[in-house]
Design a protein around this motif. Structure first.
Motif, PDB file in Angstrom:
ATOM      1  N   GLY A   1      25.656  -8.439 136.241  1.00  0.00           N
ATOM      2  CA  GLY A   1      24.345  -7.495 136.015  1.00  0.00           C
ATOM      3  C   GLY A   1      24.082  -6.727 137.324  1.00  0.00           C
ATOM      4  N   ALA A   2      24.241  -7.217 138.428  1.00  0.00           N
ATOM      5  CA  ALA A   2      24.135  -6.640 139.632  1.00  0.00           C
ATOM      6  C   ALA A   2      25.036  -5.400 139.839  1.00  0.00           C
ATOM      7  CB  ALA A   2      24.446  -7.515 140.921  1.00  0.00           C
ATOM      8  N   VAL A   3      26.193  -5.481 139.427  1.00  0.00           N
ATOM      9  CA  VAL A   3      27.496  -4.737 139.236  1.00  0.00           C
ATOM     10  C   VAL A   3      26.892  -3.362 138.446  1.00  0.00           C
ATOM     11  CG1 VAL A   3      29.794  -4.004 139.047  1.00  0.00           C
ATOM     12  CG2 VAL A   3      29.028  -6.319 140.000  1.00  0.00           C
TER      13      VAL A   3
ATOM     14  N   SER B   1      17.777 -12.864 140.699  1.00  0.00           N
ATOM     15  CA  SER B   1      18.495 -13.781 140.229  1.00  0.00           C
ATOM     16  C   SER B   1      19.886 -13.330 139.727  1.00  0.00           C
ATOM     17  CB  SER B   1      17.991 -14.449 138.854  1.00  0.00           C
ATOM     18  OG  SER B   1      16.576 -15.216 139.537  1.00  0.00           O
ATOM     19  N   LEU B   2      20.408 -12.359 140.664  1.00  0.00           N
ATOM     20  CA  LEU B   2      21.788 -11.933 140.352  1.00  0.00           C
ATOM     21  C   LEU B   2      22.729 -12.113 141.134  1.00  0.00           C
ATOM     22  CD1 LEU B   2      20.507  -8.030 139.932  1.00  0.00           C
ATOM     23  CD2 LEU B   2      21.411  -9.614 138.036  1.00  0.00           C
ATOM     24  N   LEU B   3      22.766 -13.328 141.782  1.00  0.00           N
ATOM     25  CA  LEU B   3      23.657 -14.283 142.494  1.00  0.00           C
ATOM     26  C   LEU B   3      23.970 -15.334 141.842  1.00  0.00           C
ATOM     27  CD1 LEU B   3      22.664 -13.696 146.265  1.00  0.00           C
ATOM     28  CD2 LEU B   3      24.559 -12.300 144.858  1.00  0.00           C
ATOM     29  N   THR B   4      25.079 -15.967 141.461  1.00  0.00           N
ATOM     30  CA  THR B   4      25.468 -17.066 141.085  1.00  0.00           C
ATOM     31  C   THR B   4      25.006 -18.310 142.159  1.00  0.00           C
ATOM     32  OG1 THR B   4      27.633 -17.515 142.133  1.00  0.00           O
ATOM     33  CG2 THR B   4      27.395 -16.146 139.833  1.00  0.00           C
ATOM     34  N   PRO B   5      24.958 -19.697 141.584  1.00  0.00           N
ATOM     35  CA  PRO B   5      24.381 -20.760 142.738  1.00  0.00           C
ATOM     36  C   PRO B   5      25.545 -20.629 144.070  1.00  0.00           C
ATOM     37  CG  PRO B   5      24.597 -21.454 140.532  1.00  0.00           C
ATOM     38  CD  PRO B   5      24.935 -20.067 140.346  1.00  0.00           C
ATOM     39  N   ASP B   6      26.719 -20.260 143.875  1.00  0.00           N
ATOM     40  CA  ASP B   6      27.437 -20.264 144.933  1.00  0.00           C
ATOM     41  C   ASP B   6      27.623 -18.879 145.783  1.00  0.00           C
ATOM     42  OD1 ASP B   6      28.964 -18.867 143.337  1.00  0.00           O
ATOM     43  OD2 ASP B   6      30.953 -19.850 143.080  1.00  0.00           O
ATOM     44  N   GLY B   7      26.717 -17.968 145.327  1.00  0.00           N
ATOM     45  CA  GLY B   7      26.581 -16.785 146.058  1.00  0.00           C
ATOM     46  C   GLY B   7      27.237 -15.653 145.633  1.00  0.00           C
ATOM     47  N   ALA B   8      28.060 -15.652 144.542  1.00  0.00           N
ATOM     48  CA  ALA B   8      28.875 -14.628 143.937  1.00  0.00           C
ATOM     49  C   ALA B   8      27.888 -13.666 143.289  1.00  0.00           C
ATOM     50  CB  ALA B   8      29.963 -15.226 142.864  1.00  0.00           C
TER      51      ALA B   8
ATOM     52  N   PRO C   1      16.082 -10.834 124.705  1.00  0.00           N
ATOM     53  CA  PRO C   1      16.863  -9.940 125.534  1.00  0.00           C
ATOM     54  C   PRO C   1      18.476 -10.623 125.506  1.00  0.00           C
ATOM     55  CG  PRO C   1      15.641 -10.908 127.124  1.00  0.00           C
ATOM     56  CD  PRO C   1      14.951 -11.308 125.725  1.00  0.00           C
ATOM     57  N   ARG C   2      19.382  -9.869 125.162  1.00  0.00           N
ATOM     58  CA  ARG C   2      20.861 -10.427 125.099  1.00  0.00           C
ATOM     59  C   ARG C   2      21.170 -10.342 126.659  1.00  0.00           C
ATOM     60  NH1 ARG C   2      25.056  -9.615 122.041  1.00  0.00           N
ATOM     61  NH2 ARG C   2      23.988  -8.185 120.422  1.00  0.00           N
ATOM     62  N   ASN C   3      20.817  -9.575 127.759  1.00  0.00           N
ATOM     63  CA  ASN C   3      21.190  -9.784 128.924  1.00  0.00           C
ATOM     64  C   ASN C   3      19.931 -10.029 129.781  1.00  0.00           C
ATOM     65  OD1 ASN C   3      24.109  -9.031 128.608  1.00  0.00           O
ATOM     66  ND2 ASN C   3      23.014  -6.986 127.917  1.00  0.00           N
ATOM     67  N   PRO C   4      19.429 -11.465 129.944  1.00  0.00           N
ATOM     68  CA  PRO C   4      18.046 -11.547 130.532  1.00  0.00           C
ATOM     69  C   PRO C   4      17.795 -11.157 132.038  1.00  0.00           C
ATOM     70  CG  PRO C   4      19.254 -13.434 130.006  1.00  0.00           C
ATOM     71  CD  PRO C   4      20.162 -12.552 129.187  1.00  0.00           C
ATOM     72  N   ARG C   5      19.275 -11.224 132.871  1.00  0.00           N
ATOM     73  CA  ARG C   5      18.908 -10.800 134.165  1.00  0.00           C
ATOM     74  C   ARG C   5      18.803  -9.580 134.364  1.00  0.00           C
ATOM     75  NH1 ARG C   5      21.090 -15.494 137.051  1.00  0.00           N
ATOM     76  NH2 ARG C   5      20.835 -17.137 135.316  1.00  0.00           N
ATOM     77  N   LEU C   6      19.599  -8.564 133.331  1.00  0.00           N
ATOM     78  CA  LEU C   6      19.391  -7.215 133.646  1.00  0.00           C
ATOM     79  C   LEU C   6      18.084  -6.701 132.877  1.00  0.00           C
ATOM     80  CD1 LEU C   6      20.808  -4.507 133.880  1.00  0.00           C
ATOM     81  CD2 LEU C   6      21.709  -4.732 131.529  1.00  0.00           C
ATOM     82  N   ALA C   7      17.495  -7.444 132.190  1.00  0.00           N
ATOM     83  CA  ALA C   7      16.177  -7.232 131.400  1.00  0.00           C
ATOM     84  C   ALA C   7      15.276  -7.253 132.606  1.00  0.00           C
ATOM     85  CB  ALA C   7      16.061  -7.983 130.201  1.00  0.00           C
ATOM     86  N   GLN C   8      15.411  -8.518 133.177  1.00  0.00           N
ATOM     87  CA  GLN C   8      14.465  -8.614 134.385  1.00  0.00           C
ATOM     88  C   GLN C   8      14.269  -7.551 135.463  1.00  0.00           C
ATOM     89  OE1 GLN C   8      12.175 -10.782 134.657  1.00  0.00           O
ATOM     90  NE2 GLN C   8      11.235 -10.480 136.553  1.00  0.00           N
TER      91      GLN C   8
END
Length: 286
Positions: free
Chosen positions: A99-101, A88-95, A231-238
């Protein structure tokens, strides 16, 4: 009479002339970057790590780092093309999300210069004279490994006899608890705030500082008992959970306290001035 009514924006802060603003009484006031980020998270439900990273290109991903991450998670190399989507490290429009960076970019600090870990070993019990110092850049997992190596290099190792011709190495501070403290700092720090994570080693203690404080529903006291994971950053935590570095049960601080107690070390949690700190204080000689 002409009446003009402007409905209140549901998303805050409101930007004008390139700066975020908030309404205080009859005036408009500028908002600092950290506060602006927190207002955005509150009103949109989108945390910093889920926001699109403007200017980042997919070819700036570090393939070796991606392979190392897949190795930690036990996933096959063929999972690499869909890794960001699965995390889940892409936005709906694919950006690509922030967190991925942090996790996979070759040079995250080109976009987020504050995303560093500063490590120091001081002489005595004050932050006056440096014995060793290092600033760690790169991706989050690389920062973790090098911060732990710095701790190992600047702390002592004791020896305990456990049986006939058998010896056990005892680190000055509990390794699992120190690892958890640094992982938590990397995962839960406020990346929108100015400041870096700091690992400070003195003669009598070890401290891990990170920008950001506990969420309102958690207190310092609650860290010593069972509490929910926030978690403050849930995508990073995942992602760190998939790499088997954290769990989602809110028991990490309890395990840290227990590990410290077993080794004769006192663990304290504090927050002040927008900074959270985990402090390991020696109460027994190793």
């Amino acid at each position: 009479v002409v009446t003009i009514r402007v409905e209140e924006s549901p998303i805050k802060p409101v930007w004008a002339f390139g700066r975020p603003l908030k309404r205080v009484g009859p005036t408009n006031q500028h908002v600092l970057r950290g506060e602006a980020q927190r207002m955005t998270e509150t009103t949109t439900g989108r945390t910093w790590d889920a926001l699109p990273c403007r200017g980042f290109r997919p070819n700036e991903m570090d393939k070796k780092v991606v392979r190392d991450f897949l190795g930690r998670t036990g996933l096959a190399a063929r999972a690499a093309p869909t890794l960001l989507k699965n995390l889940s490290l892409l936005t709906p429009d694919g950006a690509t999300c922030n967190g991925a960076v942090l996790l996979f970019a070759r040079h995250p600090q080109q976009l987020f210069p504050e995303a560093q870990v500063k490590c120091a070993r001081f002489a005595g019990t004050t932050s006056v004279r440096f014995l060793d110092e290092q600033t760690l850049g790169g991706n989050v997992l690389g920062q973790l490994d090098r911060a732990l190596a710095f701790v190992a290099r600047n702390t002592r190792q004791g020896i305990r006899i456990t049986g006939r011709a058998e010896r056990e190495t005892i680190p000055e501070y509990p390794e699992d608890a120190v690892r958890e403290a640094i992982v938590n700092a990397l995962c839960h720090r406020d990346y929108a705030a100015v400041g870096t994570i700091q690992v400070r080693i003195y003669d009598d203690r070890l401290e891990v500082w990170n920008p950001g404080v506990l969420p309102p529903e958690l207190s310092i006291e609650s860290l010593s008992r069972e509490h929910p994971s926030r978690p403050r950053n849930p995508r990073l935590a995942q992602a760190l959970y998939r790499a088997r570095l954290i769990e989602h049960w809110g028991t990490g601080t309890l395990r840290m306290i227990e590990a410290a107690r077993e080794q004769g070390v006192k663990l304290e949690f504090r927050q002040d001035g927008g900074v959270f700190m985990a402090r390991f204080v020696k109460t027994a000689q190793v």
